[in-house]
Design a protein around this motif. Structure first.
Motif, PDB file in Angstrom:
ATOM      1  N   GLU A  12       0.831  -1.211   0.000  1.00  0.00           N
ATOM      2  CA  GLU A  12       0.000   0.000   0.000  1.00  0.00           C
ATOM      3  C   GLU A  12       0.864   1.259   0.000  1.00  0.00           C
ATOM      4  O   GLU A  12       0.505   2.269  -0.619  1.00  0.00           O
ATOM      5  CB  GLU A  12      -0.916  -0.018   1.234  1.00  0.00           C
ATOM      6  CG  GLU A  12      -1.865   1.160   1.335  1.00  0.00           C
ATOM      7  CD  GLU A  12      -2.758   1.062   2.554  1.00  0.00           C
ATOM      8  OE1 GLU A  12      -3.252   2.124   3.011  1.00  0.00           O
ATOM      9  OE2 GLU A  12      -2.974  -0.062   3.070  1.00  0.00           O
ATOM     10  N   PHE A  13       2.011   1.189   0.670  1.00  0.00           N
ATOM     11  CA  PHE A  13       2.884   2.360   0.774  1.00  0.00           C
ATOM     12  C   PHE A  13       4.155   2.224  -0.074  1.00  0.00           C
ATOM     13  O   PHE A  13       5.104   2.987   0.113  1.00  0.00           O
ATOM     14  CB  PHE A  13       3.252   2.601   2.235  1.00  0.00           C
ATOM     15  CG  PHE A  13       2.085   3.017   3.092  1.00  0.00           C
ATOM     16  CD1 PHE A  13       1.561   4.292   2.992  1.00  0.00           C
ATOM     17  CD2 PHE A  13       1.492   2.120   3.960  1.00  0.00           C
ATOM     18  CE1 PHE A  13       0.482   4.681   3.764  1.00  0.00           C
ATOM     19  CE2 PHE A  13       0.414   2.487   4.739  1.00  0.00           C
ATOM     20  CZ  PHE A  13      -0.102   3.774   4.639  1.00  0.00           C
ATOM     21  N   ARG A  48      -1.107   0.974  10.042  1.00  0.00           N
ATOM     22  CA  ARG A  48      -1.138   1.788   8.824  1.00  0.00           C
ATOM     23  C   ARG A  48      -0.659   3.211   9.099  1.00  0.00           C
ATOM     24  O   ARG A  48       0.095   3.788   8.310  1.00  0.00           O
ATOM     25  CB  ARG A  48      -2.556   1.806   8.238  1.00  0.00           C
ATOM     26  CG  ARG A  48      -2.687   2.645   6.960  1.00  0.00           C
ATOM     27  CD  ARG A  48      -4.053   2.546   6.341  1.00  0.00           C
ATOM     28  NE  ARG A  48      -4.246   1.233   5.723  1.00  0.00           N
ATOM     29  CZ  ARG A  48      -4.990   0.271   6.244  1.00  0.00           C
ATOM     30  NH1 ARG A  48      -5.644   0.462   7.401  1.00  0.00           N
ATOM     31  NH2 ARG A  48      -5.114  -0.882   5.625  1.00  0.00           N
ATOM     32  N   CYS A  52       2.613   4.825   7.489  1.00  0.00           N
ATOM     33  CA  CYS A  52       2.393   6.048   6.710  1.00  0.00           C
ATOM     34  C   CYS A  52       3.388   7.127   7.117  1.00  0.00           C
ATOM     35  O   CYS A  52       3.947   7.829   6.266  1.00  0.00           O
ATOM     36  CB  CYS A  52       0.963   6.535   6.902  1.00  0.00           C
ATOM     37  SG  CYS A  52       0.550   8.039   5.993  1.00  0.00           S
ATOM     38  N   ALA A  55       6.832   5.793   5.678  1.00  0.00           N
ATOM     39  CA  ALA A  55       6.925   5.586   4.234  1.00  0.00           C
ATOM     40  C   ALA A  55       6.609   6.835   3.433  1.00  0.00           C
ATOM     41  O   ALA A  55       7.161   7.040   2.348  1.00  0.00           O
ATOM     42  CB  ALA A  55       5.990   4.453   3.809  1.00  0.00           C
ATOM     43  N   GLU A  56       5.719   7.684   3.974  1.00  0.00           N
ATOM     44  CA  GLU A  56       5.304   8.864   3.221  1.00  0.00           C
ATOM     45  C   GLU A  56       5.766  10.171   3.849  1.00  0.00           C
ATOM     46  O   GLU A  56       5.593  11.231   3.262  1.00  0.00           O
ATOM     47  CB  GLU A  56       3.781   8.874   3.061  1.00  0.00           C
ATOM     48  CG  GLU A  56       3.260   7.708   2.231  1.00  0.00           C
ATOM     49  CD  GLU A  56       1.813   7.880   1.832  1.00  0.00           C
ATOM     50  OE1 GLU A  56       1.117   8.730   2.435  1.00  0.00           O
ATOM     51  OE2 GLU A  56       1.376   7.165   0.920  1.00  0.00           O
ATOM     52  N   GLN A  61      11.854   7.790   4.610  1.00  0.00           N
ATOM     53  CA  GLN A  61      11.822   6.489   3.943  1.00  0.00           C
ATOM     54  C   GLN A  61      13.057   5.635   4.218  1.00  0.00           C
ATOM     55  O   GLN A  61      13.014   4.423   4.053  1.00  0.00           O
ATOM     56  CB  GLN A  61      11.671   6.678   2.428  1.00  0.00           C
ATOM     57  CG  GLN A  61      10.254   7.013   1.993  1.00  0.00           C
ATOM     58  CD  GLN A  61      10.079   6.838   0.499  1.00  0.00           C
ATOM     59  OE1 GLN A  61      11.029   6.972  -0.265  1.00  0.00           O
ATOM     60  NE2 GLN A  61       8.869   6.539   0.087  1.00  0.00           N
TER      61      GLN A  61
END
Length: 215
Positions: A12-13, A48, A52, A55-56, A61
């Motif tokens: 998802e990420f 999540r 998030c 990863a975002e 990262q």
């Protein structure tokens, strides 16, 4: 075999899962067991949010490892009020945090204290400084009183917190403010209140008035 829930979250990420013997590059992680444990303990929505952030989040990262995942999980739990009230503001706060340098400092404490706990404490301190409205898990009244006694003595702002003070704590704070006023030259107490105390003049004078009335 990777847990399908972990695989789905990473996909998802756009986080690539790499072998545990390989040093991860930005956008990669080998901490699949940690992610699974976070899901098992706190649920997929919680995991999540943690992923998030890493990863975002801007510049995060390269930091998706066991220590950062657990520490951020701890912080999300501690800041549940802010996450629920405004998740966007919580994520934007992390974009401004020096997560990499804090992780490096936590690493200096390896073999002394768990890096996860060291990092979580530093992140929480950063969060409190960046979000004065953060209430989270409140410090106890005794801890708040000791903190304010120390800060008044050092001439620094009072400890800011979201919990309401009890009548006894208001009296104690009023006495501390009266003592501080007595130490300062005439005309300096007002500026000190505005610049360093962290409370409004009206509130300060209410506490002082109550302290005088109590004798």
């Amino acid at each position: 075999m990777t847990d399908p829930r972990v695989k789905a979250l990473c996909d998802e990420f756009d986080v690539e899962i790499v072998d545990r013997h390989k040093y991860p590059e930005p956008g990669q992680t080998r901490a699949v067991v940690t992610i699974r444990r976070i899901i098992d303990r706190h649920g997929e929505p919680h995991a999540r949010m943690v992923l998030c952030i890493l990863a975002e989040g801007r510049g995060n990262q390269a930091l998706i490892d066991e220590v950062s995942l657990w520490a951020i999980s701890d912080l999300v739990l501690a800041c549940a009020d802010l996450v629920e009230a405004d998740a966007t503001a919580f994520l934007e706060m992390f974009d401004k945090m020096p997560l990499g340098p804090l992780m490096a400092i936590a690493n200096e404490l390896r073999s002394i204290v768990p890096q996860r706990h060291a990092l979580a404490g530093m992140l929480y301190l950063q969060a409190r400084r960046m979000r004065e409205s953060l209430t989270g898990r409140q410090a106890g009244p005794a801890a708040i009183r000791r903190a304010n006694e120390s800060e008044v003595e050092k001439g620094r702002p009072l400890f800011k917190h979201g919990a309401r003070l009890s009548a006894a704590e208001k009296l104690a704070l009023g006495r501390e403010l009266l003592a501080k006023k007595g130490e300062l030259p005439w005309g300096h107490f007002g500026p000190w209140l505005r610049e360093q105390s962290g409370i409004s003049e009206n509130t300060a004078h209410r506490y002082m008035r109550a302290a005088r009335a109590a004798g």
